[in-house]
Structure formats: C-alpha cells, structure tokens
Design an enzyme around this catalytic site. Structure first.
Site, mmCIF file in Angstrom:
data_model
loop_
_atom_site.group_PDB
_atom_site.id
_atom_site.type_symbol
_atom_site.label_atom_id
_atom_site.label_comp_id
_atom_site.label_asym_id
_atom_site.label_seq_id
_atom_site.Cartn_x
_atom_site.Cartn_y
_atom_site.Cartn_z
ATOM 1 N N LYS A 131 -15.267 31.139 21.658
ATOM 2 C CA LYS A 131 -14.586 30.097 20.875
ATOM 3 C C LYS A 131 -15.018 30.180 19.409
ATOM 4 C CE LYS A 131 -14.233 26.551 24.502
ATOM 5 N NZ LYS A 131 -12.767 26.431 24.524
ATOM 6 N N ARG B 130 -10.964 26.676 35.705
ATOM 7 C CA ARG B 130 -10.178 26.912 36.929
ATOM 8 C C ARG B 130 -10.911 27.885 37.854
ATOM 9 N NH1 ARG B 130 -5.313 28.868 33.169
ATOM 10 N NH2 ARG B 130 -6.413 27.369 31.860
HETATM 11 N N1 BES Z 1 -13.084 23.430 28.148
HETATM 12 C C1 BES Z 1 -11.920 24.017 27.611
HETATM 13 C C2 BES Z 1 -10.794 23.003 27.370
HETATM 14 C C3 BES Z 1 -11.071 21.963 26.336
HETATM 15 C C4 BES Z 1 -10.663 22.141 25.045
HETATM 16 C C5 BES Z 1 -11.668 20.767 26.683
HETATM 17 C C6 BES Z 1 -10.902 21.174 24.089
HETATM 18 C C7 BES Z 1 -11.901 19.796 25.731
HETATM 19 C C8 BES Z 1 -11.514 20.001 24.442
HETATM 20 C C9 BES Z 1 -11.400 25.090 28.551
HETATM 21 O O1 BES Z 1 -12.353 25.763 29.273
HETATM 22 C C10 BES Z 1 -10.681 26.090 27.713
HETATM 23 O O2 BES Z 1 -11.328 26.739 26.949
HETATM 24 N N2 BES Z 1 -9.370 26.172 27.887
HETATM 25 C C11 BES Z 1 -8.578 27.075 27.142
HETATM 26 C C12 BES Z 1 -7.617 27.741 28.092
HETATM 27 C C13 BES Z 1 -6.896 28.910 27.503
HETATM 28 C C14 BES Z 1 -7.872 30.040 27.245
HETATM 29 C C15 BES Z 1 -5.817 29.340 28.459
HETATM 30 C C16 BES Z 1 -7.822 26.277 26.094
HETATM 31 O O3 BES Z 1 -7.417 25.159 26.361
HETATM 32 O O4 BES Z 1 -7.681 26.782 24.977
HETATM 33 MN MN MN Z 2 -13.147 27.412 28.210
#
Ligand code: BES
Ligand code: MN
Ligand code: ZN
Length: 487
Positions: free
Chosen positions: A264, A338
């Site tokens: 990230k 997931r």
């Molecule tokens: N934990 C994150 C989702 C999230 C984002 C929670 C912001 C709270 C605040 C999750 O693991 C994630 O990174 N999801 C990705 C999925 C994508 C790679 C398909 C996302 O939402 O960008």
């Molecule tokens: Mn994630």
C-alpha cells in the site's frame, strides 16, 4: 462509568442534574428563572438541543442541563434518547464534575427508552488513554458516576442486559484502537482470554502448525510474510438448547495490513491497524452474549494474521490451496482479507455445521466509496437472513445496506491457472469480494457478509462514540441473536 439507581431525594443534593426534555415540554417543576433562561436560549426540547443553566438550590449553586429528544415517531425517538444520554456525557466527561444525577421524573420515558439514554451515556464515556502520559489535568475524564432518579419501573433489570452489550462494545473498541505492535494474533487472543473466560465462554485456539496440518493454505499464505504467527480464535457460547446447531460469526482479523508485496502507499497506512475490526466485533459480540447469558448457541471465529512484505511473503501470481480444496491464484496480495476468511469459513462449517453464518470484515475500500461511513455493506445468499440483519441494524443504529450478487459478478474471478483468482476488475470491488467468499459456503447455508471497512473507525465524534473506534458490529449482532435465535 458507574450507573446507580437512587430514589428521588438523591436529586435534591446533586450539584449537576440532567433532565431529558420532550419537544415543547420543559419540565414544569423547574425554577422559573431556569425555564425563562431556556426560552431565552431558544431551547424547546428539539432533538439534539442541549441547554445548561445555573440555579441556587438549598444554598448551593446547581448546574442543570436539559437535553432535548424532540417529538419524533417511535424509531426517531429511540435514537434521539440515546443521543441525549450520550451528549450529556460528552459535555461533562472532562468538566471537573465527578457525579451527575440523571433525573427522569416527568420525562415520560418507558423503561426501554430510559435504558437507551443510559446506553448512550456509557458508550459515549469510553476512552483509551493508556498511552497518554502528558494529558493535562483539565483534559482528563472526571465524570465517574451517574445516579439515575425517577426511573420507570423495570429499568434496573433491562440495564443489566444493555450493560453487557456496552461491555462488549468496549472490548471491540479496545482491540481496534490498540496499535499493531501491541495487538497481533497472539496478543489478540491473550487480550480476550481473561474477560471471556470470566464470562463463561469456552475458547479454543489453533496455532499456525495446527492450521498447516489441517491445510489452511490460503490463510497461512497471508501470514507467511510476518514474524507474528497466525492464530484462529474460536469462542463458544452454548446458552441455547443442547444439541442445537449454532449460529456462526466469523471475523477478519488482519492485525496490520501493509498490503504485502502489493504494498500500500504510505499515506494513511496507519489506519490498517484496524483491519482486524471484523474480528474485534466478533470478539465483543461473544463477550456481550456471555455476559448477558444469551439463550442461544453461538460460535465466534476470528482469523488472525498480519500481512507484511518480506523475503518469505507470498508473491502476486502464487497459487495457494484453501482448506476447502479449492485453489486460488493470488493476483494481489493486498486482497488478503478474503484469503483469511475463506479458510475460517470452511473450518467453522466443517467443525460446527452452523445454521446461519455471518462474517464481518474491513474488506474493501470500494465499500467506503459506495456508502461512506453511514452504512456497512450487506451481501447474502438468503433473503430472510438479509432481512433479519437489516432490521437488527435499523433497531440498533449499526445500519446495513444490501448489495446485489450474481453469476455475472462471479465470472470476474475466473483464473487461467487455478479455480479462482482473488480479485476481479476495477469495478464492483466489494461485490466481487463477496462473490469470492460465497464460493466457500457449502450446501447453500444461509450466509451474510458485512463489509464494515467504512464504519469501524470515525475521524470525528459521532452520536455514541468519540473519534476513533466505533465498536460497529456488536450491537447489530447482539440484536440479531436476540430477535432470531432467542425469540
Ligand atoms: N483492508 C483493506 C480494505 C480497507 C481499505 C479497509 C480502506 C479499510 C479502509 C483490504 O485488505 C484491501 O486492501 N482491499 C483492497 C482490495 C483490492 C486489492 C481488490 C482495496 O480495497 O483496495
Ligand atoms: Mn489489503
Ligand atoms: Zn485488509
């Protein structure tokens, strides 16, 4: 915050007295000067209004606060009363006052409604100051006791129940607030142990070796980049009929989500300490159910891992084998929630044959784009279950909004090498995440997935929380158990 119930004479000696006021019904027993002052301040008892005046009683100055609840219909009224209780506490928590008399005389509240005011008050008093060593004295919480006088018949028994739920919310908030150097899979389990065992929950903990032996390759693939070993925390509350299959709650417990090799960006990454909010909500709910001795069989499962980039971390393109036997091509290591949930879902189905399953997860940023911070996303394979959860959400303020699912979305997950890949296209990201999870539900067991990414954490204070952890999920799940499994 300590709540005590006293008879009406106690209000006469209090230095700080709060009254709940219906629209255009400022209490008739108020001193005329206070009633006039409230009018001058345009206080009429509208929902959300708050008025403070000072008056002399028996030779001492008394602070009197009036909190309006309006004249809305039954549903608005419930929320307004809870907010009134919360706003009184918000105003006086660090005021220097240590005790408050909540005088409900003449407010016309039912026992249920009066308890709502207390729930709001106690929830709003929660803080986590353990890391503040330099908090100025005038910023420290002082208000410690609320004495309720003039309460309607039956309030005390109802409060016992609601207090249990508030304790569950407090545990969730604590777990969510603690940073990831304090709360990681092993310490999440440790933090839960004492309060849960004292409340009579039976805990089971699977360590990484046991999970490897079972074949939980998907969950462990996420954990393999971290020096913190994974855990599966299982909490049993069997307060219902012996032999009845339980309801299962399953939580995403990523104690920190860097994204892994699909790293990230830095801005805001600290928020990912609360990527265990689903697991936190499941833990808090289980504590609440045990404390109030719910007459239902419920099992809670938390999949606990840390998602880190490392020489041993999984790579984009890796193929893992889940506990279900289905294989997954990990296109994006940041779609890890997931991958954790799918193995926890398979495990709980094999181990407990639950009658219904609800999972909670801070799963996608896309759900925040869709719903902001007002509702959590609800996805389900079963209309009746979705309706039950929606109703529980409306009743408690942990609101849920249902999204569609279907084969066209599911198709996005087809992989060229494995049974599925872990991400779809840029579009409908919260829905494809739910489609992924659905592939692990066996025999059409009624299942719902709550994407709580937008509701776990608040950047500004809300009705019953300060900024920070909201405790979202505990109240809706508790209500769902009450209205379905215990009804
Ligand atoms: N934990 C994150 C989702 C999230 C984002 C929670 C912001 C709270 C605040 C999750 O693991 C994630 O990174 N999801 C990705 C999925 C994508 C790679 C398909 C996302 O939402 O960008
Ligand atoms: Mn994630
Ligand atoms: Zn995550």
């Amino acid at each position: 915050m300590q709540i005590q119930f006293l008879d009406a004479s106690a209000a006469t000696s209090a230095r700080l007295v709060a009254r709940i006021v219906n629209k255009d019904a400022v209490p008739a027993d108020l001193e005329p000067v206070l009633a006039e002052a409230a009018r001058m301040a345009r206080f009429s008892g509208k929902a959300g209004q708050i008025f403070e005046g000072f008056v002399e009683r028996g030779g001492q100055v008394v602070r009197v606060v009036l909190a309006g609840i309006g004249a809305g219909d039954a549903k608005d009224r419930k929320g307004a009363i809870e907010k009134a209780g919360a706003s009184i506490v918000a105003k006086y928590l660090t005021s220097g006052e240590t005790a408050l008399a909540l005088d409900l005389t003449g407010a016309g509240l039912s026992a249920d409604e009066a308890v709502g005011a207390l729930t709001g008050a106690v929830l709003r008093s929660w803080r986590h100051d353990v890391y503040r060593t330099k908090l100025a004295d005038d910023k420290k919480p002082t208000l410690a006791v609320i004495s309720v006088v003039g309460a309607p018949e039956g309030v005390e028994a109802l409060w016992e129940v609601e207090q249990a739920v508030a304790s569950g919310v407090a545990l969730t908030r604590e777990l969510v607030t603690e940073p990831a150097n304090t709360i990681y899979p092993e310490t999440f389990v440790e933090r839960c142990k004492a309060p849960m065992e004292a409340a009579g929950l039976k805990l089971r903990v699977l360590d990484d070796k046991e999970m490897a032996a079972l074949g939980m390759g998907s969950l462990l693939g996420v954990a393999q980049g971290s020096v913190r070993p994974a855990r599966l925390l299982v909490m049993e509350w069997m307060g219902g009929a012996a032999g009845d299959k339980p309801v299962a709650f399953v939580g995403k417990g990523v104690t920190f989500d860097t994204g892994g090799i699909s790293l990230k960006p830095p801005a805001g990454m600290e928020d990912m300490k609360w990527d265990m909010g689903g697991a936190g909500a499941v833990a808090g709910t289980m504590l609440a159910l045990a404390l109030r001795k719910a007459k239902a069989n419920v099992v809670g499962v938390c999949g606990l891992v840390e998602n880190m980039p490392d020489g041993n971390a999984q790579r984009p393109g890796d193929v893992v084998t889940s506990l279900s036997g289905q294989t997954i091509e990990v296109i994006n290591t940041d779609a890890e929630g997931r991958l954790v949930l799918c193995d926890a879902l398979t495990w709980v189905q094999r181990e407990y044959s639950p009658v219904k399953i609800v999972d909670l997860a801070t799963l996608t940023g896309a759900i925040i784009a869709a719903l902001a911070h007002e509702y959590a996303g609800l996805f389900s394979n079963n209309d009746a279950l979705a309706a039950e959860l929606t109703a529980a959400g409306e009743a408690t303020g942990d609101r849920l909004w249902r999204f569609p699912m279907g084969p066209a979305y599911d198709k996005q997950l087809d992989s060229a090498i494995a049974d599925m890949k872990n991400v779809g296209t840029r579009f409908g990201g919260s829905i494809t995440a739910a489609q992924f999870l659905k592939r692990f539900i066996e025999n059409d067991t009624p299942w719902a997935h709550l994407d709580i990414a937008g509701t776990v954490w608040a950047d500004k204070a809300g009705a019953t929380w300060d900024k920070g952890a909201t405790g979202f999920g505990v109240r809706v799940l508790d209500r769902f158990v009450r209205d379905t499994a215990e009804a």
